[in-house]
Design a protein around this motif. Structure first.
Motif, PDB file in Angstrom:
ATOM      1  N   ARG A   4       1.015  -0.937  -0.062  1.00  0.00           N
ATOM      2  CA  ARG A   4       0.135   0.280   0.000  1.00  0.00           C
ATOM      3  C   ARG A   4       0.606   1.123  -0.179  1.00  0.00           C
ATOM      4  O   ARG A   4       0.463   2.578  -0.694  1.00  0.00           O
ATOM      5  CB  ARG A   4      -1.547  -0.122   0.842  1.00  0.00           C
ATOM      6  N   ARG A  47       2.431   1.935  -3.453  1.00  0.00           N
ATOM      7  CA  ARG A  47       1.502   2.597  -3.908  1.00  0.00           C
ATOM      8  C   ARG A  47       1.492   3.685  -3.943  1.00  0.00           C
ATOM      9  O   ARG A  47       0.918   4.512  -4.844  1.00  0.00           O
ATOM     10  CB  ARG A  47       0.560   1.450  -4.722  1.00  0.00           C
ATOM     11  N   ARG A  48       0.993   4.712  -2.891  1.00  0.00           N
ATOM     12  CA  ARG A  48       0.884   5.935  -2.659  1.00  0.00           C
ATOM     13  C   ARG A  48       1.861   6.883  -2.680  1.00  0.00           C
ATOM     14  O   ARG A  48       1.723   7.601  -3.298  1.00  0.00           O
ATOM     15  CB  ARG A  48       0.079   5.336  -0.816  1.00  0.00           C
ATOM     16  N   ARG A  63       2.127   6.903  -6.505  1.00  0.00           N
ATOM     17  CA  ARG A  63       0.830   7.629  -6.983  1.00  0.00           C
ATOM     18  C   ARG A  63       1.252   9.150  -6.671  1.00  0.00           C
ATOM     19  O   ARG A  63       0.791  10.475  -7.000  1.00  0.00           O
ATOM     20  CB  ARG A  63      -0.569   7.667  -6.227  1.00  0.00           C
ATOM     21  N   THR A  72       9.184  16.800  -4.505  1.00  0.00           N
ATOM     22  CA  THR A  72       9.131  15.411  -2.744  1.00  0.00           C
ATOM     23  C   THR A  72       8.107  15.867  -1.738  1.00  0.00           C
ATOM     24  O   THR A  72       7.264  16.017  -1.110  1.00  0.00           O
ATOM     25  CB  THR A  72      10.094  14.801  -1.821  1.00  0.00           C
ATOM     26  N   ASP A  73       8.571  17.887  -1.635  1.00  0.00           N
ATOM     27  CA  ASP A  73       8.093  18.826  -0.813  1.00  0.00           C
ATOM     28  C   ASP A  73       6.454  18.964  -1.062  1.00  0.00           C
ATOM     29  O   ASP A  73       5.365  18.423  -0.486  1.00  0.00           O
ATOM     30  CB  ASP A  73       8.646  20.194  -1.145  1.00  0.00           C
ATOM     31  N   ASP A 102       4.432  15.690  -0.127  1.00  0.00           N
ATOM     32  CA  ASP A 102       4.811  15.399   1.252  1.00  0.00           C
ATOM     33  C   ASP A 102       5.279  13.864   1.567  1.00  0.00           C
ATOM     34  O   ASP A 102       4.610  13.347   2.539  1.00  0.00           O
ATOM     35  CB  ASP A 102       3.949  15.517   1.906  1.00  0.00           C
ATOM     36  N   VAL A 103       6.296  13.785   0.547  1.00  0.00           N
ATOM     37  CA  VAL A 103       7.153  12.311   0.833  1.00  0.00           C
ATOM     38  C   VAL A 103       8.720  12.987   0.873  1.00  0.00           C
ATOM     39  O   VAL A 103       9.419  14.023   0.768  1.00  0.00           O
ATOM     40  CB  VAL A 103       7.017  12.347  -0.444  1.00  0.00           C
ATOM     41  N   HIS A 104       9.420  11.851   1.924  1.00  0.00           N
ATOM     42  CA  HIS A 104      10.535  12.269   1.927  1.00  0.00           C
ATOM     43  C   HIS A 104      11.488  12.203   0.908  1.00  0.00           C
ATOM     44  O   HIS A 104      11.191  11.198   0.032  1.00  0.00           O
ATOM     45  CB  HIS A 104      11.415  10.937   2.681  1.00  0.00           C
TER      46      HIS A 104
END
Lengths: 199, 199
Positions: A10, A13-14, A17, A41-42, A45-47
């Motif tokens: 999960r 996939r997220r 996406r 990435t900012d 909201d992902v590292h």
DNA sequence: TCCGATTTGTCGGGTAACCGACCCAAGGGC
DNA sequence: GCCCTTGGGTCGGTTACCCGACAAATCGGA
């Protein structure tokens, strides 16, 4: 991250996406070359490290984006049970023609992404055709030709026709060109091969 | 999950956000009692176990939702630098009055959630007031009264007035009621206490 | 030219989230 | 009665992600 693309964890996939979504937004806001990895990435909201866990660089994400767009386009035009039949082939050819033209029509945004785009379209085309031919083979398997080779050559031929047409066949309409390509695929080289000295 | 709410891990924040968002959607689609935990987690695309890592049950999520709505309402009405001043107090009181009425006006949807809602509003109010009073104390710290107690009592008094008003003060307008509450807070009990036998 | 700032790409240690399976309680239909 | 489904709640093992820090590369201005 074993089965990349669809049936993975999960979280995996997220992340993909979110990253692709941010990429598309930034694509129309500031363009490909202007955006940085951190921008993507900012917004997602992902590292930043997570990006590199999924893609080697920006180009890979661009490629996925292009590929996805083309795939969705095909899914929209073709019925879910489409296969190697004259009617579906017509639709497929026309879709490819228009898609290629829509991206070649505008002066190609970045020269570097050009071969990436071509590869994506051909590859997507190849996999679709192989699926069609594979199902065909299941019913009547008296064929001599190799399915993969057939699919590969067909994808190249369709794409080549589309590329050439979109560049220099100014006077030829989509319908006309679709007809020509379709004729070659169905009537085929077999006709000529049977009587090479016909003319 | 150390500092629940805002400054926690990215993943933690995202999960809470997704869950609350799904909850709000389902709230207006099928209502509180009808929705199941699985409904929420499925829509949020989150594992069911993750839900229990954040909330003990549905009610906790409902409470967070209510609290968040009220908080956003206050943030919208009050300037970011608001403090313990007549003008800001007025706005605060009016906001609470209208908010309480808007939720008491409609026949309370579920009797069970009623005390939950009251607690949330009072608590949110309490924290805001304590912040205001705390800053005040920093400038002139000649006060005898305990800040926490002051904030607690004020929050109860404002909420109590709002609840009573929304239920049975049919003829009294928002402005009028705001004025009365405001007067009590500013003029205050001090007036009476100074001369208890005035009347 | 050199330098500071920004971006890229990688890594180790820690953790939130995932997955699947489990048990239990509350209906609902036979 | 019984079984069967459905939802609530928990748990152990695994994994994708987070974080901070690092060096290398790139770039623009002094």
């Amino acid at each position: 991250m074993k089965d990349v693309e669809n049936n993975a964890d999960r979280r995996s996939r997220r992340s993909r996406r979110l990253l692709e979504q941010s990429f598309v937004e930034l694509m129309r806001e500031k363009g490909f070359t202007a955006m940085t990895i951190r921008d993507i990435t900012d917004r997602a909201d992902v590292h930043r490290g997570t990006f590199y866990a999924h893609y080697p660089d920006k180009f890979a994400l661009l490629e996925q984006s292009i590929r996805g767009k083309f795939r969705r386009l095909l899914e929209r035009e073709l019925p879910p049970d489409a296969g190697w039949e004259p009617e579906h082939l017509r639709v497929l050819i026309r879709t490819v023609l228009e898609h290629v033209r829509s991206l070649y029509g505008r002066c190609s945004p970045v020269a570097a992404v050009d071969p990436l785009f071509e590869q994506s379209v051909r590859d997507e085309l190849f996999h679709l055709l192989r699926r069609w031919l594979g199902r065909l083979r299941a019913t009547r398997d008296d064929r001599q030709v190799d399915v993969d080779t057939m699919a590969l050559m067909t994808s190249w031929s369709i794409f080549g026709a589309a590329a050439q047409w979109s560049k220099s066949y100014e006077g030829v309409s989509v319908e006309e060109m679709t007809g020509r390509v379709h004729a070659v695929l169905t009537e085929g080289a077999g006709r000529f091969a049977a009587d090479p000295f016909r003319d």
